[in-house]
Structure formats: C-alpha cells, structure tokens
Design an enzyme around this catalytic site. Structure first.
Site, PDB file in Angstrom:
ATOM      1  N   HIS A  43       0.863  -1.060  -0.009  1.00 53.99           N
ATOM      2  CA  HIS A  43      -0.048  -0.161   0.483  1.00 53.99           C
ATOM      3  C   HIS A  43       0.566   0.887  -0.093  1.00 53.99           C
ATOM      4  O   HIS A  43       0.816   2.376  -0.852  1.00 53.99           O
ATOM      5  CB  HIS A  43      -1.043  -0.149   1.049  1.00 53.99           C
ATOM      6  CG  HIS A  43      -2.167  -0.967   1.587  1.00 53.99           C
ATOM      7  ND1 HIS A  43      -2.554  -1.731   2.186  1.00 53.99           N
ATOM      8  CD2 HIS A  43      -3.166  -1.319   0.506  1.00 53.99           C
ATOM      9  CE1 HIS A  43      -2.956  -2.546   2.066  1.00 53.99           C
ATOM     10  NE2 HIS A  43      -3.789  -2.690   0.874  1.00 53.99           N
ATOM     11  N   LYS A  67     -18.129  -6.510   7.601  1.00 55.12           N
ATOM     12  CA  LYS A  67     -16.772  -7.431   7.874  1.00 55.12           C
ATOM     13  C   LYS A  67     -16.769  -6.838   8.829  1.00 55.12           C
ATOM     14  O   LYS A  67     -16.388  -5.683   9.412  1.00 55.12           O
ATOM     15  CB  LYS A  67     -15.236  -6.688   7.021  1.00 55.12           C
ATOM     16  CG  LYS A  67     -15.880  -7.470   5.414  1.00 55.12           C
ATOM     17  CD  LYS A  67     -14.559  -7.130   4.751  1.00 55.12           C
ATOM     18  CE  LYS A  67     -14.148  -7.187   3.439  1.00 55.12           C
ATOM     19  NZ  LYS A  67     -12.880  -6.823   2.910  1.00 55.12           N
ATOM     20  N   ARG A 116      -1.773  -6.277  -8.754  1.00 57.02           N
ATOM     21  CA  ARG A 116      -0.289  -7.059  -8.278  1.00 57.02           C
ATOM     22  C   ARG A 116      -0.268  -7.613  -9.801  1.00 57.02           C
ATOM     23  O   ARG A 116       0.716  -8.117 -10.007  1.00 57.02           O
ATOM     24  CB  ARG A 116      -0.569  -7.384  -6.919  1.00 57.02           C
ATOM     25  CG  ARG A 116      -0.427  -6.401  -6.011  1.00 57.02           C
ATOM     26  CD  ARG A 116      -0.775  -6.814  -5.091  1.00 57.02           C
ATOM     27  NE  ARG A 116      -1.975  -7.525  -4.909  1.00 57.02           N
ATOM     28  CZ  ARG A 116      -2.574  -7.702  -4.386  1.00 57.02           C
ATOM     29  NH1 ARG A 116      -2.823  -8.068  -3.212  1.00 57.02           N
ATOM     30  NH2 ARG A 116      -4.542  -8.283  -4.305  1.00 57.02           N
ATOM     31  N   SER A 154      -3.082  -8.066   2.805  1.00 58.77           N
ATOM     32  CA  SER A 154      -3.532  -8.086   3.920  1.00 58.77           C
ATOM     33  C   SER A 154      -3.481  -9.108   4.233  1.00 58.77           C
ATOM     34  O   SER A 154      -3.860  -9.533   5.596  1.00 58.77           O
ATOM     35  CB  SER A 154      -4.419  -6.648   3.565  1.00 58.77           C
ATOM     36  OG  SER A 154      -3.859  -5.541   3.644  1.00 58.77           O
TER      37      SER A 154
HETATM   38  O1  PNS Z   1      -9.115  -2.834  -0.386  1.00 67.04           O
HETATM   39  P1  PNS Z   1     -10.902  -3.187  -0.855  1.00 67.04           P
HETATM   40  O2  PNS Z   1     -11.372  -4.393   0.379  1.00 67.04           O
HETATM   41  O3  PNS Z   1      -9.856  -4.366  -2.367  1.00 67.04           O
HETATM   42  O4  PNS Z   1     -11.074  -2.439  -0.951  1.00 67.04           O
HETATM   43  C1  PNS Z   1     -12.214  -2.369  -1.770  1.00 67.04           C
HETATM   44  C2  PNS Z   1     -12.774  -1.138  -1.543  1.00 67.04           C
HETATM   45  C3  PNS Z   1     -13.492  -0.779  -0.716  1.00 67.04           C
HETATM   46  C4  PNS Z   1     -12.308  -0.472  -3.419  1.00 67.04           C
HETATM   47  C5  PNS Z   1     -13.771  -2.107  -2.390  1.00 67.04           C
HETATM   48  O5  PNS Z   1     -15.024  -2.748  -1.470  1.00 67.04           O
HETATM   49  C6  PNS Z   1     -15.441  -0.178  -2.807  1.00 67.04           C
HETATM   50  O6  PNS Z   1     -15.385  -0.214  -3.135  1.00 67.04           O
HETATM   51  N1  PNS Z   1     -16.712  -0.680  -1.912  1.00 67.04           N
HETATM   52  C7  PNS Z   1     -17.379   0.379  -1.219  1.00 67.04           C
HETATM   53  C8  PNS Z   1     -19.042   0.150  -2.015  1.00 67.04           C
HETATM   54  C9  PNS Z   1     -19.228   0.422  -2.749  1.00 67.04           C
HETATM   55  O7  PNS Z   1     -18.487   1.776  -3.957  1.00 67.04           O
HETATM   56  N2  PNS Z   1     -19.459  -0.469  -3.688  1.00 67.04           N
HETATM   57  C10 PNS Z   1     -19.439  -0.625  -5.630  1.00 67.04           C
HETATM   58  C11 PNS Z   1     -18.019  -0.984  -5.885  1.00 67.04           C
HETATM   59  S1  PNS Z   1     -18.190  -1.020  -7.695  1.00 67.04           S
END
Ligand code: PNS
Length: 201
Positions: A43, A67, A116, A154
C-alpha cells in the site's frame, strides 16, 4: 464582413490567451480507497507512486459494517497517518457508502487502485467499470506496486501473523508491532487487565 468579424474574434482570443506555463493548471485530487486491514508495504509503495502523479491523494479507509476487521477503523487510520506523514500531499480519511459518492464529496476526479497480478485484473476491471457507470466523470487509474510486493496482501499478512510467522519487510515496523500486540495472547491479556483497571479507577 463575416470573414473580418471572424478574424477579429481570433485576434482577440489570441491576445487574451495566457502563454503556456502561466495558465493555472487544474489540480487533480485522487482517492485511494481500500480496507487496509492492515496497511502493508505494498500500500505504501502505491501511495508513494500516487503522490508523485496527483496533486492531492486521499487514502480513504472503508468503514464496512458487514466485515469484522482485525484492526479497528481508528487503529488503521493512525497507522496510515504515521506511514504517510512524510508526504505533503497525502491525507487519510474514512468513508462509508459508495466510493463514487465519497469521490464526489471530496471533489476527486480519479480513483487509484493497485494491480499486482493478472488475478487482480478481473475484479478491478469490474469495479472500475461499475464505478464509471455510476459516475462517468470519475476515472480509475491502475498502478503496479514494486515487483517485490506483487505477492503481498493484507489477508496473507493477517494469516501469517495469526499463525505466528514473521511479517518483517511486508509491513512497516509499527504495523508489525501492532499486529504482535493484537495477536500475542500474553500482550492481549495485559491490555485487557490495564483497560479493566483503568475503568475501575
Ligand atoms: O482493499 P479492498 O478491500 O480491495 O477495497 C475494496 C473497496 C473498498 C475499494 C471496494 O469494496 C469499494 O469501493 N467499496 C465501497 C462500496 C462501493 O462503492 N461499492 C461498489 C463498487 S463498484
């Protein structure tokens, strides 16, 4: 007559135009959303890369009630703030709800995400295209972390920590320490006792 009028308009617009380099450039703010549970060196690598191409980068931690994270929101925020304190154009924030709505709220025009390996691509592409459908003006920018972090996540850091392995070089020292404190039963017990006696006193 029309031709003369047109020529005059071009002349005046050329005269009004400021020379290139003196025009104020549009400031580009990007958000880097994620769970960061916990934040890793991967990150940090991406934050450093993002800070070089965007005027402002907001590391946005998702508050996800569905979560149960290992680290609380404020712990993740503290760790990320310490990790990014050297970057003048990076700040840390938390959000809930849709990423696109948060981006609009902070006037961001881009979402930064890391890729990645090919395995990340499918999920990231789906998310980027869905975000574009929801907010067509918001661009997703993919960046690759350093190769040495291409296998780092993570989830694996949590798993290694929980099973007593070393996460040295995978996360900053402070995160390593906090992970130890969180997972070591003896330290956990000590913290619980301290909190209990603080509440009593
Ligand atoms: O670190 P992560 O868990 O891969 O991050 C995922 C994240 C937070 C970017 C994604 O879950 C997100 O954008 N969540 C917010 C809800 C949302 O906008 N959902 C629609 C995504 S298309």
């Amino acid at each position: 007559m029309i031709a003369i009028d047109f020529a005059r308009r071009i002349e005046s617009s050329v005269a009004d135009a400021k020379p290139f380099g003196t025009r104020p450039l549009k400031k580009v703010t990007a958000i880097y959303p994620g769970s960061f549970d916990p934040p890793t060196n991967g990150h940090l690598d991406l934050i450093e890369r993002g800070s070089k191409i965007f005027d402002e980068l907001i590391v946005a931690i998702l508050r996800n009630p569905e979560k149960a994270p290992l680290f609380g929101l404020s712990e993740r925020r503290l760790m990320l703030e310490a990790m990014t304190s050297a970057f003048g154009n990076v700040r840390v924030d938390t959000f809930d709800g849709l990423t696109v709505e948060y981006a609009t709220k902070v006037k961001a025009s881009a979402v930064l995400r890391g890729i990645r390996a090919i395995s990340d691509y499918e999920y990231e592409l789906q998310m980027a295209l869905m975000n574009r459908k929801l907010q067509p003006d918001l661009e997703t920018v993919f960046m690759m972390p350093a190769l040495k972090y291409s296998y780092l996540s993570s989830r694996l850091v949590r798993e290694i920590g929980q099973l007593g392995g070393s996460v040295k070089e995978l996360v900053p020292e402070m995160v390593e320490q906090r992970l130890k404190e969180k997972l070591d039963p003896a330290i956990k017990l000590k913290h619980a006792r301290e909190t209990k006696s603080r509440k009593r006193g």
